[in-house]
Write an enzyme that holds these catalytic residues in place. Structure first.
Site, mmCIF file in Angstrom:
data_model
loop_
_atom_site.group_PDB
_atom_site.id
_atom_site.type_symbol
_atom_site.label_atom_id
_atom_site.label_comp_id
_atom_site.label_asym_id
_atom_site.label_seq_id
_atom_site.Cartn_x
_atom_site.Cartn_y
_atom_site.Cartn_z
ATOM 1 N N GLU A 33 14.641 5.607 -25.429
ATOM 2 C CA GLU A 33 13.266 5.802 -24.953
ATOM 3 C C GLU A 33 12.555 4.451 -24.827
ATOM 4 O OE1 GLU A 33 12.473 8.688 -23.948
ATOM 5 O OE2 GLU A 33 13.683 10.090 -25.101
ATOM 6 N N CYS A 93 8.430 13.298 -31.964
ATOM 7 C CA CYS A 93 9.213 12.095 -31.646
ATOM 8 C C CYS A 93 8.347 11.085 -30.894
ATOM 9 C CB CYS A 93 10.445 12.458 -30.814
ATOM 10 S SG CYS A 93 11.680 13.380 -31.743
ATOM 11 N N HIS A 121 16.851 9.215 -29.064
ATOM 12 C CA HIS A 121 17.057 10.649 -29.245
ATOM 13 C C HIS A 121 18.558 10.879 -29.376
ATOM 14 C CE1 HIS A 121 12.990 12.152 -27.821
ATOM 15 N NE2 HIS A 121 13.287 12.913 -28.859
#
Length: 172
Positions: A58, A120, A139
Protein backbone atom coordinates in the site's frame (compact mmCIF):
# COMPACT_ATOMS: atom_id res chain seq x y z
CA UNK A 1 5.16 -14.54 14.71
CA UNK A 2 7.26 -16.11 12.00
CA UNK A 3 9.00 -12.80 11.30
CA UNK A 4 9.90 -12.41 14.99
CA UNK A 5 11.58 -15.85 14.83
CA UNK A 6 13.47 -14.94 11.66
CA UNK A 7 14.38 -11.38 12.59
CA UNK A 8 15.90 -8.85 10.20
CA UNK A 9 19.58 -9.28 11.01
CA UNK A 10 21.77 -8.48 13.99
CA UNK A 11 21.86 -4.71 13.44
CA UNK A 12 18.08 -4.21 13.22
CA UNK A 13 15.99 -3.99 16.37
CA UNK A 14 12.70 -5.60 15.33
CA UNK A 15 9.71 -4.92 17.59
CA UNK A 16 6.36 -6.56 16.92
CA UNK A 17 3.19 -5.04 18.37
CA UNK A 18 -0.31 -6.37 17.78
CA UNK A 19 -2.84 -3.57 17.43
CA UNK A 20 -6.50 -3.90 18.46
CA UNK A 21 -9.24 -3.74 15.81
CA UNK A 22 -10.57 -0.59 17.51
CA UNK A 23 -10.04 2.81 15.88
CA UNK A 24 -9.18 4.91 18.93
CA UNK A 25 -7.07 2.28 20.70
CA UNK A 26 -5.12 1.48 17.53
CA UNK A 27 -4.44 5.19 16.95
CA UNK A 28 -3.26 5.61 20.56
CA UNK A 29 -0.88 2.66 20.22
CA UNK A 30 0.50 3.98 16.92
CA UNK A 31 1.12 7.35 18.59
CA UNK A 32 2.87 5.58 21.47
CA UNK A 33 5.08 3.60 19.05
CA UNK A 34 6.22 6.79 17.33
CA UNK A 35 6.76 8.79 20.53
CA UNK A 36 8.42 6.13 22.69
CA UNK A 37 10.29 3.86 20.24
CA UNK A 38 11.00 6.57 17.63
CA UNK A 39 11.59 4.02 14.84
CA UNK A 40 13.32 4.66 11.54
CA UNK A 41 10.40 2.89 9.88
CA UNK A 42 7.15 1.30 11.03
CA UNK A 43 5.77 -1.51 8.88
CA UNK A 44 2.16 -2.48 9.43
CA UNK A 45 0.85 -5.85 8.31
CA UNK A 46 -2.88 -6.39 7.98
CA UNK A 47 -5.07 -9.27 6.91
CA UNK A 48 -6.82 -9.07 3.55
CA UNK A 49 -9.08 -12.09 3.87
CA UNK A 50 -10.17 -11.98 0.21
CA UNK A 51 -6.58 -12.09 -1.10
CA UNK A 52 -5.26 -15.55 -1.98
CA UNK A 53 -1.46 -15.95 -1.95
CA UNK A 54 -1.20 -12.25 -2.77
CA UNK A 55 0.69 -9.53 -0.90
CA UNK A 56 -0.47 -5.96 -1.43
CA UNK A 57 2.00 -3.09 -0.97
CA UNK A 58 0.00 0.00 0.00
CA UNK A 59 1.45 3.39 -1.05
CA UNK A 60 -0.71 5.85 0.89
CA UNK A 61 -3.19 6.26 3.71
CA UNK A 62 -6.47 8.17 3.43
CA UNK A 63 -7.84 10.45 6.13
CA UNK A 64 -11.61 10.33 5.53
CA UNK A 65 -14.41 7.94 4.68
CA UNK A 66 -14.31 5.56 7.65
CA UNK A 67 -17.92 4.35 7.94
CA UNK A 68 -17.50 0.73 9.01
CA UNK A 69 -17.73 0.04 12.74
CA UNK A 70 -14.74 -1.42 14.54
CA UNK A 71 -14.73 -4.55 16.76
CA UNK A 72 -16.34 -2.56 19.60
CA UNK A 73 -19.01 -0.97 17.40
CA UNK A 74 -17.37 2.46 17.21
CA UNK A 75 -16.73 4.84 14.33
CA UNK A 76 -14.09 7.57 14.31
CA UNK A 77 -15.38 11.12 14.79
CA UNK A 78 -16.62 12.45 11.47
CA UNK A 79 -15.44 9.26 9.73
CA UNK A 80 -12.00 10.85 9.89
CA UNK A 81 -8.60 9.79 11.26
CA UNK A 82 -7.04 13.21 11.97
CA UNK A 83 -9.35 16.22 12.03
CA UNK A 84 -6.48 18.54 11.02
CA UNK A 85 -4.75 16.08 8.67
CA UNK A 86 -4.34 16.20 4.90
CA UNK A 87 -6.64 14.15 2.65
CA UNK A 88 -3.95 11.50 2.10
CA UNK A 89 -0.35 10.88 3.08
CA UNK A 90 2.15 9.05 0.87
CA UNK A 91 4.74 6.73 2.34
CA UNK A 92 8.37 7.77 1.92
CA UNK A 93 8.89 4.16 0.82
CA UNK A 94 8.37 3.96 -2.93
CA UNK A 95 6.11 0.92 -3.02
CA UNK A 96 5.90 0.95 -6.81
CA UNK A 97 9.69 0.65 -7.11
CA UNK A 98 9.68 -2.04 -4.44
CA UNK A 99 6.90 -3.91 -6.25
CA UNK A 100 8.76 -3.74 -9.59
CA UNK A 101 12.09 -4.89 -8.14
CA UNK A 102 11.10 -7.65 -5.76
CA UNK A 103 9.99 -11.21 -6.27
CA UNK A 104 9.13 -13.79 -3.68
CA UNK A 105 8.80 -17.43 -4.61
CA UNK A 106 5.21 -18.69 -4.59
CA UNK A 107 3.59 -15.33 -3.83
CA UNK A 108 2.27 -12.66 -6.15
CA UNK A 109 2.82 -9.08 -5.07
CA UNK A 110 0.77 -6.14 -6.25
CA UNK A 111 0.90 -2.37 -5.73
CA UNK A 112 -2.10 -0.43 -4.40
CA UNK A 113 -3.06 3.14 -3.61
CA UNK A 114 -6.18 2.25 -1.58
CA UNK A 115 -5.88 0.32 1.69
CA UNK A 116 -9.65 0.12 2.09
CA UNK A 117 -11.13 2.61 4.62
CA UNK A 118 -11.20 0.29 7.58
CA UNK A 119 -8.75 -0.22 10.41
CA UNK A 120 -5.84 -1.07 8.10
CA UNK A 121 -6.08 2.22 6.21
CA UNK A 122 -6.91 4.14 9.41
CA UNK A 123 -3.89 2.75 11.26
CA UNK A 124 -1.65 3.31 8.24
CA UNK A 125 -2.76 6.93 7.90
CA UNK A 126 -2.17 7.56 11.62
CA UNK A 127 1.31 6.05 11.38
CA UNK A 128 2.16 8.08 8.27
CA UNK A 129 0.90 11.19 10.10
CA UNK A 130 2.87 10.63 13.32
CA UNK A 131 5.92 9.25 11.51
CA UNK A 132 6.08 11.96 8.83
CA UNK A 133 5.62 9.40 6.05
CA UNK A 134 8.10 6.84 7.41
CA UNK A 135 5.58 4.01 7.53
CA UNK A 136 4.62 1.17 5.24
CA UNK A 137 1.64 -1.15 5.00
CA UNK A 138 1.46 -4.66 3.61
CA UNK A 139 -1.83 -6.52 3.24
CA UNK A 140 -1.35 -10.27 3.56
CA UNK A 141 -3.72 -13.17 2.82
CA UNK A 142 -4.77 -15.72 5.41
CA UNK A 143 -2.40 -18.63 5.86
CA UNK A 144 -3.27 -21.71 3.80
CA UNK A 145 -1.71 -24.87 2.38
CA UNK A 146 -0.28 -22.81 -0.47
CA UNK A 147 0.83 -19.96 1.82
CA UNK A 148 2.46 -21.28 4.97
CA UNK A 149 3.68 -19.20 7.92
CA UNK A 150 7.25 -20.01 6.88
CA UNK A 151 6.65 -18.76 3.33
CA UNK A 152 4.92 -15.58 4.54
CA UNK A 153 7.64 -14.93 7.12
CA UNK A 154 10.33 -15.20 4.43
CA UNK A 155 8.38 -12.89 2.12
CA UNK A 156 7.90 -10.24 4.82
CA UNK A 157 11.56 -10.47 5.78
CA UNK A 158 12.65 -9.93 2.15
CA UNK A 159 10.24 -7.03 1.59
CA UNK A 160 11.04 -5.22 4.85
CA UNK A 161 14.79 -5.51 4.26
CA UNK A 162 14.25 -3.88 0.85
CA UNK A 163 12.21 -1.11 2.51
CA UNK A 164 15.04 -0.52 4.97
CA UNK A 165 17.49 -0.23 2.04
CA UNK A 166 15.30 2.58 0.68
CA UNK A 167 15.43 4.26 4.11
CA UNK A 168 19.23 3.96 4.07
CA UNK A 169 19.46 5.52 0.61
CA UNK A 170 17.34 8.44 1.85
CA UNK A 171 19.66 9.10 4.76
CA UNK A 172 22.86 9.17 2.67
Amino acid sequence: QELSKRGLGKTIDLRIVQLPVVYQKAKEQVFKIWTTLQPLLTVHVGLASAAKALLILEQCGKNKGYQEMDACGFLPEGGCCMLDGPEKIESTINMKTLWKNISVEGIDIIFSRDAGRYLCDYTYYASLYYGHGRAAFIHVPPLSQSLTADCLGKALQTIILEMLKQCGEERE
